[in-house]
Design an enzyme around this catalytic site. Structure first.
Site, PDB file in Angstrom:
ATOM      1  N   GLN A 109      12.251  12.354   4.767  1.00  0.00           N
ATOM      2  CA  GLN A 109      13.069  13.414   4.026  1.00  0.00           C
ATOM      3  C   GLN A 109      12.341  14.363   3.589  1.00  0.00           C
ATOM      4  O   GLN A 109      12.386  15.616   4.474  1.00  0.00           O
ATOM      5  CB  GLN A 109      13.828  12.785   2.944  1.00  0.00           C
ATOM      6  CG  GLN A 109      14.828  11.247   3.059  1.00  0.00           C
ATOM      7  CD  GLN A 109      15.486  10.890   2.445  1.00  0.00           C
ATOM      8  OE1 GLN A 109      15.531  11.222   1.165  1.00  0.00           O
ATOM      9  NE2 GLN A 109      15.700   9.642   3.205  1.00  0.00           N
ATOM     10  N   ILE A 260     -24.097   4.623   1.821  1.00  0.00           N
ATOM     11  CA  ILE A 260     -22.919   4.622   1.785  1.00  0.00           C
ATOM     12  C   ILE A 260     -22.528   3.750   3.657  1.00  0.00           C
ATOM     13  O   ILE A 260     -22.344   4.100   4.919  1.00  0.00           O
ATOM     14  CB  ILE A 260     -22.651   6.065   2.059  1.00  0.00           C
ATOM     15  CG1 ILE A 260     -21.637   6.467   1.582  1.00  0.00           C
ATOM     16  CG2 ILE A 260     -22.743   6.869   3.161  1.00  0.00           C
ATOM     17  CD1 ILE A 260     -21.505   6.784   0.177  1.00  0.00           C
ATOM     18  N   SER A 265     -15.890   2.897  -2.823  1.00  0.00           N
ATOM     19  CA  SER A 265     -16.187   3.190  -4.081  1.00  0.00           C
ATOM     20  C   SER A 265     -17.386   3.963  -4.387  1.00  0.00           C
ATOM     21  O   SER A 265     -16.535   3.994  -5.378  1.00  0.00           O
ATOM     22  CB  SER A 265     -17.336   1.624  -4.317  1.00  0.00           C
ATOM     23  OG  SER A 265     -17.102   0.756  -5.160  1.00  0.00           O
ATOM     24  N   ASP A 362     -10.951  -8.727  -4.629  1.00  0.00           N
ATOM     25  CA  ASP A 362     -10.326 -10.060  -4.873  1.00  0.00           C
ATOM     26  C   ASP A 362     -11.482 -11.324  -3.584  1.00  0.00           C
ATOM     27  O   ASP A 362     -11.341 -12.426  -3.501  1.00  0.00           O
ATOM     28  CB  ASP A 362      -9.252  -9.783  -3.993  1.00  0.00           C
ATOM     29  CG  ASP A 362      -8.135  -8.705  -4.450  1.00  0.00           C
ATOM     30  OD1 ASP A 362      -8.138  -9.850  -6.236  1.00  0.00           O
ATOM     31  OD2 ASP A 362      -7.609  -7.953  -3.923  1.00  0.00           O
ATOM     32  N   ARG A 825      -0.708  19.450 -10.655  1.00  0.00           N
ATOM     33  CA  ARG A 825      -0.287  17.918 -10.452  1.00  0.00           C
ATOM     34  C   ARG A 825       0.063  17.522 -11.392  1.00  0.00           C
ATOM     35  O   ARG A 825       0.002  17.390 -12.899  1.00  0.00           O
ATOM     36  CB  ARG A 825      -1.378  16.826  -9.962  1.00  0.00           C
ATOM     37  CG  ARG A 825      -0.495  15.801  -9.702  1.00  0.00           C
ATOM     38  CD  ARG A 825      -0.976  14.310  -9.239  1.00  0.00           C
ATOM     39  NE  ARG A 825      -1.126  14.244  -8.399  1.00  0.00           N
ATOM     40  CZ  ARG A 825       0.078  13.994  -7.236  1.00  0.00           C
ATOM     41  NH1 ARG A 825       0.494  13.662  -7.669  1.00  0.00           N
ATOM     42  NH2 ARG A 825       0.080  14.763  -5.615  1.00  0.00           N
ATOM     43  N   PHE A 827       2.240  14.606 -13.148  1.00  0.00           N
ATOM     44  CA  PHE A 827       3.423  13.572 -12.879  1.00  0.00           C
ATOM     45  C   PHE A 827       4.081  12.935 -13.983  1.00  0.00           C
ATOM     46  O   PHE A 827       4.402  13.471 -14.819  1.00  0.00           O
ATOM     47  CB  PHE A 827       2.078  12.157 -12.659  1.00  0.00           C
ATOM     48  CG  PHE A 827       0.759  11.837 -11.647  1.00  0.00           C
ATOM     49  CD1 PHE A 827       1.285  11.179 -10.504  1.00  0.00           C
ATOM     50  CD2 PHE A 827      -0.237  12.275 -11.742  1.00  0.00           C
ATOM     51  CE1 PHE A 827       0.697  11.501  -9.326  1.00  0.00           C
ATOM     52  CE2 PHE A 827      -0.869  12.481 -10.935  1.00  0.00           C
ATOM     53  CZ  PHE A 827      -0.420  12.156  -9.640  1.00  0.00           C
ATOM     54  N   SER A 978      22.466  16.708  -8.045  1.00  0.00           N
ATOM     55  CA  SER A 978      23.144  16.730  -6.961  1.00  0.00           C
ATOM     56  C   SER A 978      24.203  17.424  -6.224  1.00  0.00           C
ATOM     57  O   SER A 978      25.466  16.813  -5.179  1.00  0.00           O
ATOM     58  CB  SER A 978      23.940  15.031  -7.145  1.00  0.00           C
ATOM     59  OG  SER A 978      22.863  14.144  -7.413  1.00  0.00           O
ATOM     60  N   GLU A1159      21.570  11.200  -6.628  1.00  0.00           N
ATOM     61  CA  GLU A1159      20.702  10.848  -7.358  1.00  0.00           C
ATOM     62  C   GLU A1159      21.579   9.586  -7.696  1.00  0.00           C
ATOM     63  O   GLU A1159      20.585   8.501  -7.539  1.00  0.00           O
ATOM     64  CB  GLU A1159      21.034  11.953  -8.393  1.00  0.00           C
ATOM     65  CG  GLU A1159      20.286  12.417  -8.647  1.00  0.00           C
ATOM     66  CD  GLU A1159      20.346  14.210  -9.367  1.00  0.00           C
ATOM     67  OE1 GLU A1159      19.752  14.782  -9.949  1.00  0.00           O
ATOM     68  OE2 GLU A1159      21.520  14.087  -9.548  1.00  0.00           O
TER      69      GLU A1159
HETATM   70  C1  FAD Z   1      -7.416   2.595  -2.490  1.00  0.00           C
HETATM   71  C2  FAD Z   1      -8.424   1.990  -2.999  1.00  0.00           C
HETATM   72  C3  FAD Z   1      -7.585   0.422  -2.813  1.00  0.00           C
HETATM   73  C4  FAD Z   1      -8.049  -0.630  -3.058  1.00  0.00           C
HETATM   74  N1  FAD Z   1      -8.020  -2.080  -2.985  1.00  0.00           N
HETATM   75  C5  FAD Z   1      -8.440  -3.044  -3.615  1.00  0.00           C
HETATM   76  C6  FAD Z   1      -7.654  -4.438  -3.799  1.00  0.00           C
HETATM   77  O1  FAD Z   1      -6.652  -4.391  -3.136  1.00  0.00           O
HETATM   78  N2  FAD Z   1      -8.159  -5.531  -3.292  1.00  0.00           N
HETATM   79  C7  FAD Z   1     -10.108  -5.649  -3.163  1.00  0.00           C
HETATM   80  O2  FAD Z   1     -10.547  -6.986  -3.604  1.00  0.00           O
HETATM   81  N3  FAD Z   1     -10.703  -4.019  -3.987  1.00  0.00           N
HETATM   82  C8  FAD Z   1      -9.979  -3.541  -3.278  1.00  0.00           C
HETATM   83  N4  FAD Z   1     -10.691  -2.028  -3.176  1.00  0.00           N
HETATM   84  C9  FAD Z   1     -11.849  -1.992  -3.192  1.00  0.00           C
HETATM   85  C10 FAD Z   1     -12.449  -2.224  -2.064  1.00  0.00           C
HETATM   86  O3  FAD Z   1     -12.258  -3.525  -1.789  1.00  0.00           O
HETATM   87  C11 FAD Z   1     -14.545  -1.454  -2.301  1.00  0.00           C
HETATM   88  O4  FAD Z   1     -13.861  -0.033  -2.788  1.00  0.00           O
HETATM   89  C12 FAD Z   1     -14.924  -1.623  -0.806  1.00  0.00           C
HETATM   90  O5  FAD Z   1     -14.987  -3.013  -0.489  1.00  0.00           O
HETATM   91  C13 FAD Z   1     -16.380  -1.163  -0.938  1.00  0.00           C
HETATM   92  O6  FAD Z   1     -17.036  -0.931   0.393  1.00  0.00           O
HETATM   93  P1  FAD Z   1     -17.082   0.511   0.737  1.00  0.00           P
HETATM   94  O7  FAD Z   1     -17.692  -0.156   2.143  1.00  0.00           O
HETATM   95  O8  FAD Z   1     -16.458   1.250   0.731  1.00  0.00           O
HETATM   96  O9  FAD Z   1     -18.716   0.538  -0.764  1.00  0.00           O
HETATM   97  P2  FAD Z   1     -19.254   1.612  -0.828  1.00  0.00           P
HETATM   98  O10 FAD Z   1     -18.596   2.992  -2.034  1.00  0.00           O
HETATM   99  O11 FAD Z   1     -19.508   2.938   0.752  1.00  0.00           O
HETATM  100  O12 FAD Z   1     -20.554   1.306  -1.529  1.00  0.00           O
HETATM  101  C14 FAD Z   1     -20.865   0.720  -2.312  1.00  0.00           C
HETATM  102  C15 FAD Z   1     -21.317   0.050  -2.812  1.00  0.00           C
HETATM  103  O13 FAD Z   1     -22.496  -0.676  -2.025  1.00  0.00           O
HETATM  104  C16 FAD Z   1     -24.383  -0.812  -1.924  1.00  0.00           C
HETATM  105  N5  FAD Z   1     -23.984  -1.150  -0.464  1.00  0.00           N
HETATM  106  C17 FAD Z   1     -22.842  -0.816   0.695  1.00  0.00           C
HETATM  107  N6  FAD Z   1     -23.717  -1.330   1.676  1.00  0.00           N
HETATM  108  C18 FAD Z   1     -24.502  -2.280   1.174  1.00  0.00           C
HETATM  109  C19 FAD Z   1     -25.380  -3.634   1.816  1.00  0.00           C
HETATM  110  N7  FAD Z   1     -25.606  -3.082   2.642  1.00  0.00           N
HETATM  111  N8  FAD Z   1     -26.804  -3.406   0.950  1.00  0.00           N
HETATM  112  C20 FAD Z   1     -26.531  -3.017   0.276  1.00  0.00           C
HETATM  113  N9  FAD Z   1     -25.696  -2.276  -1.595  1.00  0.00           N
HETATM  114  C21 FAD Z   1     -24.566  -2.094  -0.067  1.00  0.00           C
HETATM  115  C22 FAD Z   1     -23.709   0.875  -1.872  1.00  0.00           C
HETATM  116  O14 FAD Z   1     -25.201   1.666  -2.349  1.00  0.00           O
HETATM  117  C23 FAD Z   1     -23.091   1.021  -2.978  1.00  0.00           C
HETATM  118  O15 FAD Z   1     -23.141   1.001  -3.990  1.00  0.00           O
HETATM  119  C24 FAD Z   1      -9.665  -0.848  -3.318  1.00  0.00           C
HETATM  120  C25 FAD Z   1     -10.460   0.650  -3.177  1.00  0.00           C
HETATM  121  C26 FAD Z   1      -9.708   1.555  -2.689  1.00  0.00           C
HETATM  122  C27 FAD Z   1     -10.332   3.295  -2.545  1.00  0.00           C
HETATM  123  S1  FES Z   2       9.521  11.582   3.131  1.00  0.00           S
HETATM  124 FE1  FES Z   2       8.433  10.117   2.597  1.00  0.00          FE
HETATM  125  S2  FES Z   2       7.376  10.623   0.731  1.00  0.00           S
HETATM  126 FE2  FES Z   2       9.034  12.465   1.751  1.00  0.00          FE
END
Ligand code: FAD
Ligand code: FES
Ligand code: FES
Length: 1215
Positions: A109, A260, A265, A362, A825, A827, A978, A1159
């Site tokens: 849309q 990283i 995170s 989780d 933004r 909201f 509308s 609407e």
């Molecule tokens: C939009 C969004 C939605 C999310 N929804 C959920 C959800 O519904 N449920 C849920 O459980 N989680 C959720 N998360 C969180 C997500 O699970 C964690 O952010 C993710 O698992 C982190 O992993 P990463 O590889 O991105 O970590 P990074 O951001 O890359 O690293 C995180 C930390 O871990 C350390 N690290 C990484 N690997 C190692 C290693 N091997 N040894 C030592 N240290 C290490 C890094 O040094 C850093 O400090 C969400 C995140 C986002 C952004």
């Molecule tokens: S068409 Fe999906 S946000 Fe507008």
């Protein structure tokens, strides 16, 4: 290990083309092709989805996965191939079947989410050419759409499954694609038609047309396998080692540097909290961190494996192993299926998840109760530590040392007498972090129900995941029975503390979840014991069986029925047909240009605003000195710099002397880049003197603080009426507000023309004339010097009516001699004993009636909609089925409700209905149409082109729309209420009729001639081929003092019936089925109108059941983005979603007898609210709670659960 002081060249491919350059590590958006959209910036909306492909030299495998580019560090792309929507297909090369089908099935849309939707599907198709519907819906978990209601997107993607593309309308045995079966004649008129697109027109998928993985990257991956890579930016160094030894050396050298992996995170901390890391270590090339091995006792998973990979591994392993060994794996899988969206699951790593240990993550509670073990390594050696509550609490002796890393995670097999369960409840079933989650495990003495070991962890109760360790210990040796459960609940409530003021609120609800989960676990274990030892342990009672299991979203099925055009209508006349959105293909290919996509020119500057942190305060000083020192910052603009009028009396553009809400613009930093402007914002210091704020409605009433004059309507003698009433029911009901949640942020691009104070303002707005007026007043120039342009808007929903004018003033004043761009933004039980539908029926308007403001209304069609909805939804038989279900199921209940609707279209002022259009015919016969309406995704331009095509009698392909502009149509009214298509349609019709009339003598002379011949002839005869069309507007004349008059031009009628099921223990609900009958009269474009109804309905479902705006006690809004504010996602739409347009209905005052229905569908979302109410009422009745009860809107998981009062909610009050 010594790192090179040189920087390696960062090499990656984008859409098959090589990018080789040194990027600044601060470049947030890796792949700035404008098809990739920027919505939330925090991984929550999916608008920025791209596909990453990598080559793994050891396994020689190419991997494809979707990723949120807003969280992708650019260095992580080295040696990857990035595919953006432009690489999938384009109108210049080949439109990919995904794009083509999405457009043809009306899956876009406003189109702002569409590239992300395409990319999620594309990544899935690259991995699974014939995906299942389950895979498709999972692939869309991370993509939000505010406009469509998702149904057309799901329908489009169904065509890619190996499964049949038939709608499989369960229960009916009919297929919507089989037109012969479903086309039926309406009582007195044209045929009824089902389905809005024709799958026979779809191009087949041809995998040979996709980009191949660049051979150069394969070579690179092999060659660079042995070499550490270093990328140096201005402020940051990125190091990517190739083996574990190097990694450990680096970690020893830079103990504070994050490892990283997914950056989901760390990236958020950097974006939200401004955390800076000088060094990043990127360990993804190290094979040890990707190990997957099956040992005698369990699985070993490398720490760098993504959560999506973990899911796939577990899905493969579980069916191969004996069931008793896989209980932990299955509990993990349950969490993995709903955790985040597919993009985040593909990026986030297991190690990152464990180490970042967010309290609501989780997997950690399940891994911990499963006795998982972390294999750590540092330069000094290796060791293993348990992943337990102490690790999750970060106790020093249980945690990683700064120089240590996790190499892998051991997840043990479960034992025969083990029982493991996982629970999570989030504000939205998918792509939302949990409110509370839990992992629970009990081990029994073999062949008995005597507890030998027990472990329960909860997330979401505080800053860390916590264990009910003491409670579990107290229960060891106990039998698994009701006494144990009762004590366990009391112990847990005593041990897991949640103070009444705990951050995040919902304290009673969260405490209720602790014990509700425990009860579910208790029953799951009883169920399992019976399955293992049927002779020893009885089966679960019917009552308790209903507590088991969480809701799973079924694949939504849709049906759309509308009346076909008259069979004698010429085939080239597009009016009344489901024509594709004028920009549909461009939405899907990413070619549709939004304000922020307009190409940059030299000397472009960026603007970022400094906003008030106070709800009400005097501005004492604004110190901009430090901000001006930031490199690249050009100026800081305040109210003092506004030469003319600073906004309006109600809303200033720049706050002057006083701020009246958190978030009000105080000043703006202008800089050479967006990053520099933001850095400048951080440096502005504002001193405030706090004043008393008014933060709630109750406060406002107390302080007699109202907007405008009170308007009230009274009918009859109110006092007398109440006196003579048999019964008076008193109470209070609250309804929350709703964020518009448009995906495109507010954007303004201001380009001074360099002479006569002229200025072009490109702006994402619903009201270009208002922007023009405000900018002219602020700059103290005439309106004729300000040209406002709006090509399209990426969603608005009323949210871009007034604010964009303020933003435009902020930008225009900031720098009248330079080009400037700025993103922003921003909201809304009866006691009669009669069934609810009877009360509604009795109270409903019938035939010709008067509204409370004494406007005459003919309710015949309302009654028709109601009756038809009753019939189509099979209301009474389903109501009986719901009652039967409720008798059988104690812990799950169903509810059904049918709601009628009367929606007033337009405004109560005649001048707000006027509209103008300008139509040019060029000598080649092509037609350019412009009008005052703005494309917000509601398909207004598509309808205008259909009207022009009919009126001029030329094929649709001859007619073009370019942009809405104050140059072509002055003083246009706001596109809202509308009414936009309605009134602008009349203006376009008028212009076209004028032109056609001018052409008539020429046509009459040469009736067999072609359009082009007539146009050439007209030109030769000096006939003007340009005309303005005008519509004065509908007459309305409401007198609010007498409460009489005509307030609105006309009304839209409709009815919706919705059925839901609720989980009484968690407050979760699922939308089972919705049937909508809408009186759209003659629909100019049934695809557009049905799309509007579906989209608005789903937005209404959000308003009434999910979307909760929360403020801090100081007036700061907590709910500012997709992480804190949940709009409906794919999982929230009704599993069966049927829309019928009422046949044989006419609206004589409107163009072609149509109605504006943009609407109206929103209000029908309340049918879901009342269906939940019905279910809750059934719960309360069964529990003996007979009094009236109040349910406020939105009816969230928390409110549903707490209204389903039971032992557990009582326990929470006591303990
Ligand atoms: C939009 C969004 C939605 C999310 N929804 C959920 C959800 O519904 N449920 C849920 O459980 N989680 C959720 N998360 C969180 C997500 O699970 C964690 O952010 C993710 O698992 C982190 O992993 P990463 O590889 O991105 O970590 P990074 O951001 O890359 O690293 C995180 C930390 O871990 C350390 N690290 C990484 N690997 C190692 C290693 N091997 N040894 C030592 N240290 C290490 C890094 O040094 C850093 O400090 C969400 C995140 C986002 C952004
Ligand atoms: S068409 Fe999906 S946000 Fe507008
Ligand atoms: S912009 Fe990246 S997920 Fe929203």
């Amino acid at each position: 290990m010594a790192c090179s002081t040189q920087s390696d060249a960062l090499v990656f491919f984008v859409n098959g083309r090589k990018n080789q350059q040194l990027f600044s590590l601060t470049a947030a958006f890796a792949v700035r092709l404008s098809g990739t959209k920027y919505g939330c910036g925090i991984g929550g909306c999916g608008a920025c989805t791209v596909m990453i492909s990598t080559y793994e030299p050891t396994s020689k495998k190419i991997m494809h996965y979707p990723a949120n580019s807003c969280l992708l560090p650019i260095c992580s792309l080295h040696s990857s191939a990035v595919t953006t929507v432009e690489g999938v297909g384009s109108t210049k090369t080949r439109v990919h079947p995904i794009q083509e089908r999405l457009a043809k099935c009306h899956g876009s849309q406003c189109g702002f989410c569409t590239p992300g939707m395409v990319m999620s599907m594309y990544a899935l198709l690259r991995n699974h050419p014939e995906p299942s519907m389950e895979q498709i819906t999972a692939a869309l978990d991370g993509n939000l759409c505010r406009c469509t209601g998702y149904r057309p997107i799901i329908d489009t993607y169904k065509s890619f499954t190996g499964e049949t593309a038939c709608c499989q309308l369960r229960g009916t045995g009919q297929c919507c694609l089989d037109k012969e079966d479903v086309c039926s004649s309406s009582d007195k008129g044209n045929q009824m038609h089902s389905g809005l697109c024709n799958p026979e027109e779809f191009q087949p998928v041809d995998p040979t047309q996709e980009f191949i993985f660049p051979p150069e990257l394969m070579r690179m991956a092999q060659e660079q396998q042995k070499r550490t890579l270093v990328f140096r930016g201005e402020r940051t160094t990125w190091i990517s080692p190739t083996n574990l030894r190097e990694l450990l050396e680096l970690k020893a050298m830079y103990p504070k540097a994050p490892l990283i992996v997914g950056n989901t995170s760390v990236g958020l901390e950097m974006k939200r909290d401004g955390v800076h890391h000088p060094v990043f270590i990127h360990p993804t090339r190290i094979p040890d961190l990707h190990v997957v091995s099956n040992t005698n006792n369990g699985l070993v998973i490398g720490a760098a494996c993504s959560l999506a990979q973990l899911r796939d591994i577990l899905m493969k392993v579980v069916p191969e192993l004996p069931e008793e060994k896989t209980k932990i794996f299955r509990a993990l899988l349950q969490q993995l299926k709903t955790l985040a969206g597919e993009q985040i699951r593909s990026l986030a790593s297991l190690g990152g998840h464990i180490v970042s240990r967010g309290s609501t993550w989780d997997l950690n509670p399940v891994l911990a109760v499963g006795n998982s073990v972390l294999s750590l390594a540092s330069k000094d050696g290796t060791r293993q530590i348990p992943l337990n509550d102490q690790f999750l609490a970060g106790y020093e002796n249980a945690d990683l040392k700064p120089k240590e890393i996790i190499v892998s995670v051991f997840i043990p097999y479960s034992k025969k007498d083990d029982f493991v369960s996982a629970f999570r409840q989030a504000e939205r079933r998918r792509n939302a972090v949990s409110v509370v989650n839990s992992g629970m495990r009990v081990l029994f003495k073999p062949n008995t129900d005597i507890i030998m070991d027990m472990n329960i962890l909860y997330g979401g109760t505080g800053p860390i995941t916590v264990s009910a360790r003491k409670s579990c210990q107290r229960l060891i040796g106990r039998q698994w029975n009701e006494q144990m459960l009762d004590e366990a609940c009391k112990l847990v409530l005593g041990e897991i503390s949640l103070s009444p003021s705990a951050p995040g609120g919902k304290v009673e609800y969260r405490r209720t979840l602790l014990v509700s989960f425990l009860f579910k676990f208790y029953l799951e274990v009883l169920y399992g014991l019976n399955k293992m030892y049927p002779a020893k342990f009885p089966d679960l009672s019917k009552k308790n069986l209903s507590a088991l299991g969480a809701f799973h979203s079924e694949v939504p099925q849709g049906m759309q029925t509308y009346q076909d055009v008259d069979p004698v209508q010429p085939p080239q006349d597009p009016v009344g047909r489901p024509i594709m959105h004028q920009s549909g293909v461009k939405h899907a290919t990413g070619e549709a240009v939004y304000c922020n996509d307009i190409r940059a020119v030299d000397e472009e500057l960026f603007l970022a605003v400094v906003t008030s942190s106070r709800a009400h305060a005097k501005i004492v000083t604004i110190d901009v000195s430090e901000a001006l020192k930031v490199p690249g910052v050009v100026d800081v603009v305040t109210a003092e710099d506004v030469p003319g009028k600073n906004g309006t009396d109600d809303e200033q553009a720049y706050a002057k002397d006083e701020v009246i809400c958190v978030g009000q613009i105080v000043c703006a930093v202008v800089a050479e880049s967006a990053v520099q402007a933001k850095q400048g914002v951080e440096k502005v210091k504002i001193e405030y003197e706090d004043l008393e704020p008014i933060l709630t409605i109750e406060d406002a009433i107390k302080h007699n603080s109202y907007f405008g004059k009170e308007k009230k309507i009274e009918q009859g003698n109110i006092e007398e009426g109440f006196k003579s009433a048999d019964e008076i029911i008193e109470g209070e009901i609250h309804i929350g507000g709703q964020e518009h949640f448009y995906l495109e942020t507010n954007s303004v691009l201001v380009v001074p023309r360099g002479e006569d104070n002229e200025m072009d303002v490109h702006v994402s707005t619903q009201d270009a004339a208002r922007v023009q007026e405000f900018v002219a007043l602020a700059l103290d120039v005439q309106s004729s010097k300000i040209m406002c342009h709006t090509k399209r808007v990426g969603g608005a929903f009323g949210g871009k009516i007034t604010k964009p004018a303020i933003f435009a003033v902020v930008a225009a004043v900031a720098i009248p001699n330079l080009r400037i761009r700025g993103p922003f933004r921003g909201f809304v039980a009866t006691q009669t004993g009669l069934p609810q539908e009877k009360i509604r029926e009795i109270n409903m308007y019938k035939e010709v009636n008067l509204t409370p403001f004494k406007e005459e209304l003919d309710a015949t069609n309302l009654v028709k909609c109601w009756k038809e909805c009753m019939e189509k939804s099979e209301y009474y038989s389903r109501k009986t089925a719901v009652e039967e279900f409720n008798k059988q199921n104690y812990w799950k209940k169903k509810g059904i409700a049918i709601i009628p609707m009367k929606f007033s279209v337009g405004f109560n002022a005649t001048q707000y209905h006027q509209a103008a259009a300008l139509v040019h015919i060029y000598t080649d016969g092509s037609v350019l149409v412009t009008h005052g309406g703005i494309e917000l995704g509601q398909g207004i331009h598509t309808k205008m082109l259909q009207i022009a095509s009919r009126e001029l009698k030329v094929p649709l392909s001859y007619v073009h729309f370019c942009e809405t502009s104050t140059i072509t149509v002055p003083n246009a009214i706001v596109t809202a209420g509308s009414i936009g298509s309605d009134v602008n349609g009349k203006a376009v019709q008028n212009a076209c009729q004028i032109l056609r009339k001018r052409l008539e003598p020429i046509i009459n002379k040469n009736p067999e001639g072609k359009w082009e011949d007539w146009i050439t002839e007209a030109y030769d005869q000096s006939v003007s081929l340009s005309a303005t069309g005008y519509f004065r507007g509908y007459m309305v004349n409401m007198n609010w003092d007498t409460g009489e008059g005509q307030a609105f031009p006309y009304f839209v009628f409709g009815a919706a019936c919705s059925e839901v099921e609720i989980d009484c223990l968690t407050g979760d609900h699922k939308n089972i089925r919705t049937d909508i009958v809408m009186d759209a009269c003659f629909s100019i474009n049934p695809a557009v109108d049905i799309g509007q109804i579906e989209g608005a309905f789903v937005q209404g479902v959000g308003l009434y059941t999910m979307e909760e705006i929360k403020f801090s006690p100081e007036g700061e809004q907590y709910t500012l983005g997709p992480d804190t504010y949940k709009i409906p996602a794919v999982c929230d739409i009704p599993e069966q979603f049927r829309v019928y347009l009422l046949p044989n209905s006419r609206n004589p005052i409107a163009i072609y007898s149509a109605k504006g229905i943009g609407e109206a569908g929103l209000f029908l979302g309340c049918s879901v609210f009342f269906a939940i109410w019905d279910a809750v009422a059934a719960v309360r009745k069964e529990r003996g709670l007979t009094g009236t009860f109040t349910l406020n809107s939105p009816l969230t998981i928390e409110r549903i659960r707490m209204a389903c009062a039971d032992n557990f909610t009582e326990m929470v009050m006591v303990f």
